[in-house]
Design a protein around this motif. Structure first.
Motif, short mmCIF file in Angstrom:
data_model
loop_
_atom_site.label_atom_id
_atom_site.label_comp_id
_atom_site.label_asym_id
_atom_site.label_seq_id
_atom_site.Cartn_x
_atom_site.Cartn_y
_atom_site.Cartn_z
N TYR A 245 1.62 -1.74 -2.33
CA TYR A 245 2.44 -0.64 -1.82
C TYR A 245 3.47 -1.13 -0.81
CZ TYR A 245 -0.96 2.60 -3.88
OH TYR A 245 -1.76 3.30 -4.74
N MET A 246 3.07 -2.05 0.05
CA MET A 246 4.01 -2.54 1.05
C MET A 246 5.15 -3.32 0.40
SD MET A 246 4.99 -2.57 4.15
CE MET A 246 3.66 -2.11 5.26
N SER A 247 4.87 -4.01 -0.70
CA SER A 247 5.93 -4.73 -1.41
C SER A 247 6.91 -3.75 -2.04
CB SER A 247 5.33 -5.63 -2.49
OG SER A 247 4.51 -6.62 -1.92
N GLU A 248 6.40 -2.64 -2.61
CA GLU A 248 7.28 -1.61 -3.16
C GLU A 248 8.16 -1.02 -2.06
OE1 GLU A 248 4.41 -0.07 -6.84
OE2 GLU A 248 5.09 1.33 -5.30
N PHE A 249 7.53 -0.77 -0.92
CA PHE A 249 8.30 -0.21 0.20
C PHE A 249 9.37 -1.18 0.67
CE2 PHE A 249 9.07 -0.19 4.73
CZ PHE A 249 9.50 1.12 4.95
N ALA A 250 9.00 -2.45 0.87
CA ALA A 250 9.95 -3.44 1.38
C ALA A 250 11.11 -3.66 0.42
CB ALA A 250 9.22 -4.77 1.64
N SER A 251 10.81 -3.70 -0.88
CA SER A 251 11.88 -3.90 -1.86
C SER A 251 12.86 -2.73 -1.82
CB SER A 251 11.29 -4.06 -3.26
OG SER A 251 10.71 -2.84 -3.73
N THR A 252 12.34 -1.52 -1.64
CA THR A 252 13.19 -0.33 -1.60
C THR A 252 14.12 -0.36 -0.38
OG1 THR A 252 11.48 0.97 -2.70
CG2 THR A 252 13.19 2.18 -1.56
N TRP A 253 13.56 -0.61 0.77
CA TRP A 253 14.35 -0.63 2.00
C TRP A 253 15.43 -1.71 1.94
CZ3 TRP A 253 11.91 -1.04 7.62
CH2 TRP A 253 12.82 -0.54 8.55
N ALA A 254 15.03 -2.90 1.44
CA ALA A 254 15.99 -4.01 1.37
C ALA A 254 17.12 -3.70 0.38
CB ALA A 254 15.26 -5.29 0.94
N LEU A 255 16.77 -3.11 -0.76
CA LEU A 255 17.80 -2.79 -1.76
C LEU A 255 18.77 -1.73 -1.25
CD1 LEU A 255 15.71 -2.80 -5.06
CD2 LEU A 255 17.64 -4.30 -4.52
#
Length: 502
Positions: free
Chosen positions: A442-452
């Motif tokens: 879940y944290m990877s999904e969140f981080a990828s979203t914020w970065a994109l």
């Protein structure tokens, strides 16, 4: 250099088109029932007017993608195990991405009426497949329904985007977005209330019942039928008497060439592609990794309602702000970029604080009790989810407004809408696959979203800062079409225009 190449006459033509609106009356419109006055409160309109037709398109989207959003917002399309929904959505967005890129060509060739109706059929079949899966293992049918919806949705959203961006005058494009987005998301809100009402007393984690799916199927089918009563773009006459810029006799060849011309004439559009890619990326995280993972069925339904209601609130705010007349459009674009950056850091910063509380492993552990709206501490994630919905509408509205600011040609904007939905869906296909097949943390999904989100704003900044003009000259819009100024300007305007040229 001819006067047509000189920006001054172009400015005067645009002004002429805007000021001419007050002198156009019923006698200036063609004969026929489509152009007879219809009283709506104090104002009169007509069936083939931009506002009336956009309202009809909004109700089609209310019934079809609006209900689909409500279903998806439950997490796992209403199922406790979201694997099936992830696989269906991977198929959906894969075909959506491919078809979406060419959808503008299809819409320009067959017209918006048939495009919207065909698009609605896919939503209905998607919901039918979910209902059937409650009683039998039909994974092949489910994947087919997802893939078919990708084809249908690509065409529907390209038609919708062309209508929403090309029908209104330049100074009202933000308001037209707000009007459409509000009606469209009322559909998602009502759709969210269906499972909420049916599961109001259910505090355990479970699938939604058959009645929920049946309600969605009926509403989606109605939307597909309603689309058949929409006018094609060549019938539309604006309040100022002008028409939508189209190809008079489009062929598959001219529209495929037009697809290439859209990119070759404005190659900087590629800098907007990261914004397109990211615009559906966050749905998987929000709907599956927050709402679907952490809350029980009735609370998921409530969160779902709040998410789509927040979109209505945001549209009402952002639409008129993007159209403020006392600020030049080029300056408004810069403010919009700044607002998006601030919202991205503030809302997703709050999301990071929430995501640190749990992982995929902790919510799957035996003894984990999904949160209910009566659970102490629920107010925090409730407001976070509300503002995620608010942010979505601001992002989508700004992207549509930016595209609409690049031109007024229905042909060009149908292609741009197709690029937008195609690239958007390619991104969605990737993240749905990562969530469903690879169970990304879940944290990877969140981080990828914020970065994109942050990265795509940086990429789009040159377009927003330097390429958005205060208006687009009419002669620039008709390039690449077989339209003339006499075809698109209000009746009588051409005489004054020629006087200016001479």
């Amino acid at each position: 250099m001819s006067d047509l190449d000189n920006p001054k006459p172009a400015i005067e033509m645009q002004t002429l088109s805007a000021t001419y609106a007050s002198s156009v009356d019923e006698a200036s419109r063609p004969a026929g029932w489509m152009y007879r006055p219809i009283k709506l409160g104090r104002k009169a309109t007509w069936y083939a007017s931009p506002g009336f037709q956009l309202g009809m398109v909004a109700f089609v989207c209310f019934m079809c993608p609006g209900m689909f959003n409500a279903l998806g917002g439950l997490g796992g399309a209403g199922k406790t195990d979201n694997t099936l929904a992830d696989n269906m959505n991977t198929a959906l967005y894969s075909t959506f991405a491919f078809v979406g890129f060419f959808a503008g060509t299809i819409v320009n060739r067959v017209g918006v009426r048939l495009s919207l109706s065909f698009g609605g059929i896919g939503y209905c079949i998607y919901a039918i497949s979910l209902l059937v899966s409650e009683h039998a293992h039909v994974s092949g049918f489910n994947i087919f329904a997802g893939a078919l919806l990708g084809v249908c949705a690509g065409i529907l959203w390209s038609a919708q985007g062309a209508i929403m961006m090309s029908y209104p005058p330049e100074e009202r494009k933000g308001r037209y977005f707000a009007w459409f987005w509000c009606i469209f998301n009322i559909g998602a809100c009502i759709g969210a209330l269906i499972p909420l009402g049916q599961n109001i007393h259910v505090k355990t984690q479970k699938d939604v019942n058959d009645g929920t799916y049946i309600a969605f199927i009926v509403l989606m089918a109605f939307g597909a039928v309603l689309a058949l009563f929409i006018c094609d773009a060549d019938k539309i006459i604006r309040p100022d008497g002008s028409r939508v810029i189209l190809m008079k006799s489009p062929t598959w060849k001219t529209e495929i060439v037009g697809l290439w011309e859209t990119l070759s004439a404005q190659p900087f559009i590629i800098l907007l592609f990261p914004m397109f890619w990211t615009s559906n990326w966050f749905y998987t995280y929000q709907m599956n990794s927050i709402n679907g993972a952490y809350f029980n069925v009735r609370t998921k339904a409530l969160n779902n309602f709040l998410y789509w209601f927040a979109q209505i609130v945001a549209a009402v705010i952002i639409g008129p702000l993007l159209d403020i007349r006392c600020i030049r459009r080029s300056v408004r674009a810069r403010y919009a970029l700044g607002i998006l950056f601030v919202l991205t850091m503030a809302i997703w910063g709050g999301g990071y604080a929430w995501q640190k509380k749990y992982t995929r492993k902790t919510v799957a552990a035996k003894g984990f009790e999904p949160w209910d709206w009566k659970t102490p501490g629920y107010v925090g994630p409730m407001f976070l989810y509300f503002f995620y919905g608010f942010y979505d509408a601001v992002w989508q509205g700004t992207v549509y407004w930016i595209m609409g600011a690049l031109g007024n040609s229905g042909r060009k904007l149908a292609n741009l809408a197709g690029f937008y939905k195609g690239i958007q869906s390619a991104g969605a296909a990737v993240i749905w696959s990562l969530d469903g097949q690879h169970k990304l943390p879940y944290m990877s999904e969140f981080a990828s979203t914020w970065a994109l989100l942050c990265g795509s704003l940086v990429c789009a900044a040159p377009v927003i800062l330097f390429k958005i003009k205060d208006f687009v000259p009419i002669d620039e819009d008709i390039k690449g079409t077989d339209e003339t100024l006499e075809d698109v300007l209000p009746p009588g305007a051409t005489v004054e225009k020629r006087a200016m040229e001479n």
